[in-house]
Enzyme design. Structure first.
Site, PDB file in Angstrom:
ATOM      1  N   ASP A  21       0.881  -1.177   0.000  1.00 25.81           N
ATOM      2  CA  ASP A  21       0.000   0.000   0.000  1.00 25.81           C
ATOM      3  C   ASP A  21       0.916   1.223   0.000  1.00 25.81           C
ATOM      4  O   ASP A  21       2.136   1.096   0.164  1.00 25.81           O
ATOM      5  CB  ASP A  21      -0.902  -0.001   1.247  1.00 25.81           C
ATOM      6  N   SER A  22       0.309   2.399  -0.132  1.00 20.39           N
ATOM      7  CA  SER A  22       1.105   3.615  -0.038  1.00 20.39           C
ATOM      8  C   SER A  22       1.570   3.854   1.398  1.00 20.39           C
ATOM      9  O   SER A  22       2.586   4.506   1.623  1.00 20.39           O
ATOM     10  CB  SER A  22       0.255   4.806  -0.500  1.00 20.39           C
ATOM     11  N   TYR A  53      -1.152   8.272  -2.633  1.00 25.45           N
ATOM     12  CA  TYR A  53      -1.343   7.885  -4.028  1.00 25.45           C
ATOM     13  C   TYR A  53      -2.626   8.523  -4.587  1.00 25.45           C
ATOM     14  O   TYR A  53      -2.755   8.717  -5.789  1.00 25.45           O
ATOM     15  CB  TYR A  53      -1.484   6.363  -4.151  1.00 25.45           C
ATOM     16  N   CYS A  84      -4.287  -1.663  -1.714  1.00 24.04           N
ATOM     17  CA  CYS A  84      -4.517  -0.234  -1.922  1.00 24.04           C
ATOM     18  C   CYS A  84      -5.530  -0.127  -3.050  1.00 24.04           C
ATOM     19  O   CYS A  84      -5.313  -0.675  -4.136  1.00 24.04           O
ATOM     20  CB  CYS A  84      -3.198   0.425  -2.320  1.00 24.04           C
ATOM     21  N   THR A  86      -6.440   2.611  -4.655  1.00 23.42           N
ATOM     22  CA  THR A  86      -5.965   3.509  -5.706  1.00 23.42           C
ATOM     23  C   THR A  86      -5.057   2.735  -6.658  1.00 23.42           C
ATOM     24  O   THR A  86      -5.197   2.817  -7.889  1.00 23.42           O
ATOM     25  CB  THR A  86      -5.200   4.693  -5.081  1.00 23.42           C
ATOM     26  N   GLU A 161      -3.302   8.025   9.068  1.00 28.46           N
ATOM     27  CA  GLU A 161      -1.848   7.923   9.273  1.00 28.46           C
ATOM     28  C   GLU A 161      -1.453   8.557  10.616  1.00 28.46           C
ATOM     29  O   GLU A 161      -0.514   8.136  11.263  1.00 28.46           O
ATOM     30  CB  GLU A 161      -1.087   8.649   8.139  1.00 28.46           C
ATOM     31  N   CYS A 193     -11.042   2.666   0.284  1.00 29.67           N
ATOM     32  CA  CYS A 193      -9.634   3.026   0.503  1.00 29.67           C
ATOM     33  C   CYS A 193      -9.244   2.229   1.732  1.00 29.67           C
ATOM     34  O   CYS A 193      -9.991   2.211   2.726  1.00 29.67           O
ATOM     35  CB  CYS A 193      -9.486   4.529   0.768  1.00 29.67           C
ATOM     36  N   HIS A 195      -7.247   2.737   3.987  1.00 29.63           N
ATOM     37  CA  HIS A 195      -7.068   3.520   5.213  1.00 29.63           C
ATOM     38  C   HIS A 195      -8.398   3.684   5.974  1.00 29.63           C
ATOM     39  O   HIS A 195      -8.402   3.862   7.186  1.00 29.63           O
ATOM     40  CB  HIS A 195      -6.546   4.924   4.885  1.00 29.63           C
TER      41      HIS A 195
HETATM   42  N1  DGL Z   1      -4.787   3.214   1.038  1.00 30.27           N
HETATM   43  C1  DGL Z   1      -4.851   3.666  -0.292  1.00 30.27           C
HETATM   44  C2  DGL Z   1      -6.133   3.226  -0.990  1.00 30.27           C
HETATM   45  O1  DGL Z   1      -6.681   2.211  -0.630  1.00 30.27           O
HETATM   46  C3  DGL Z   1      -4.596   5.083  -0.665  1.00 30.27           C
HETATM   47  C4  DGL Z   1      -4.189   6.110   0.240  1.00 30.27           C
HETATM   48  C5  DGL Z   1      -3.420   7.182  -0.496  1.00 30.27           C
HETATM   49  O2  DGL Z   1      -2.215   6.982  -0.599  1.00 30.27           O
HETATM   50  O3  DGL Z   1      -4.014   8.165  -0.969  1.00 30.27           O
HETATM   51  O4  DGL Z   1      -6.569   3.841  -1.919  1.00 30.27           O
END
Ligand code: DGL
Length: 279
Positions: A21-22, A53, A84, A86, A161, A193, A195
């Site tokens: 993931d990012s 990302y 992730c 994205t 985060e 997402c 997160h």
């Molecule tokens: N956790 C990532 C997702 O599922 C993206 C978070 C990011 O880096 O913008 O899209």
């Protein structure tokens, strides 16, 4: 890059599953994977140096994803999990360099489409994920009658985060984003997402207890379970368990703290951190 040929000829494979993931969000997928597949070894990559990302263009996200997958392959993983959303919008293939790839969008979309009772789904994601319309297109493939509204919630990523997961500020930001909701009576919300599941308590409070929140982490485990069964991925039946490895492109103590809390809740395995370059 070298491959451990001993593993390939056996009916078991102790190589780790590579997950990326990012940042910290993919740990919501990793904790599900660890809970469901406790005998497996895992290597996690957080591309913290290039987070977020969600504000990047599609070609950039594809380039970063390929670099991440190549890095994981160079560390001898047996499968790739794109934890992730994205990145998943830009990695549609099921095989990359000969290894099985699992993205989070397909299972999340399928779960949402089968769970909604009134066929009204709200999708939350990063700007890039919403722009890609990946969830919308996938959900409509399962059921073209479903009504969908997608909302980008970019501030949820830094809040997660930061560890501000159940906070009045997070609640206020969520309420502000949700003033954009035009779809009446949706019964299902896709946390599009990785997160966002960290903010689940706040989101459930804001939406109300009757709304189902779909978390792609648990959805992806069903697909993997199936592929272990049909031996598309060979399980680690050796009993050889390694420490959990977390590689970061930029190390930060906050990441270490949060990941120990998150992962420590599902396993007693020790975590080894390493700062790496994927370029
Ligand atoms: N956790 C990532 C997702 O599922 C993206 C978070 C990011 O880096 O913008 O899209």
């Amino acid at each position: 890059m070298t491959t451990d040929l001993r593993n390939l000829s056996d009916s078991f494979d102790s190589r780790p599953i590579g997950v990326f993931d990012s940042g910290i969000g993919g740990l919501t997928v990793l904790r599900e994977l660890i809970s469901q597949f406790p005998n497996e070894n895992f290597l996690y990559l957080g591309d913290t140096a290039r987070l977020p990302y969600g504000s990047k263009s599609a070609p950039t996200v594809r380039k970063y994803s390929e670099q991440n997958m190549n890095f994981l392959i160079s560390r001898q993983v047996k499968a790739l999990v794109v934890a992730c959303n994205t990145a998943s919008t830009q990695v549609p293939e099921n095989i990359f360099c000969g290894l099985p790839v699992y993205n989070v969008i397909d299972p999340g979309a399928r779960l949402a489409a089968t769970q909604t009772k009134n066929k009204k789904i709200l999708v939350l994601g990063t700007r890039a994920t919403v722009k890609s319309e990946a969830y919308k297109n996938k959900i409509l493939m399962f059921d073209p009658e479903i009504q969908i509204q997608s909302i980008a919630c970019p501030l949820f990523v830094p809040l997660a985060e930061e560890g501000w997961v159940d906070d009045t500020i997070t609640e206020q930001i969520a309420k502000k984003y949700f003033t954009e909701i035009a779809l009446p009576d949706f019964d299902t919300v896709v946390l599009g997402c990785t997160h966002y599941p960290l903010l689940k308590t706040t989101l459930q409070k804001v939406f109300g207890a009757n709304i189902s929140l779909i978390d792609s982490g648990s959805a992806i485990c069903e697909i993997l379970k199936n592929d272990f069964k049909n031996l598309k991925i060979k399980p680690n039946t050796t009993g050889k368990q390694e420490n959990l490895k977390i590689c970061l492109t930029d190390f930060g103590p906050q990441f270490e703290l949060l990941s120990k809390q998150l992962i420590g809740a599902v396993t007693a395995r020790k975590i080894d951190f390493e700062t790496v370059s994927v370029i």
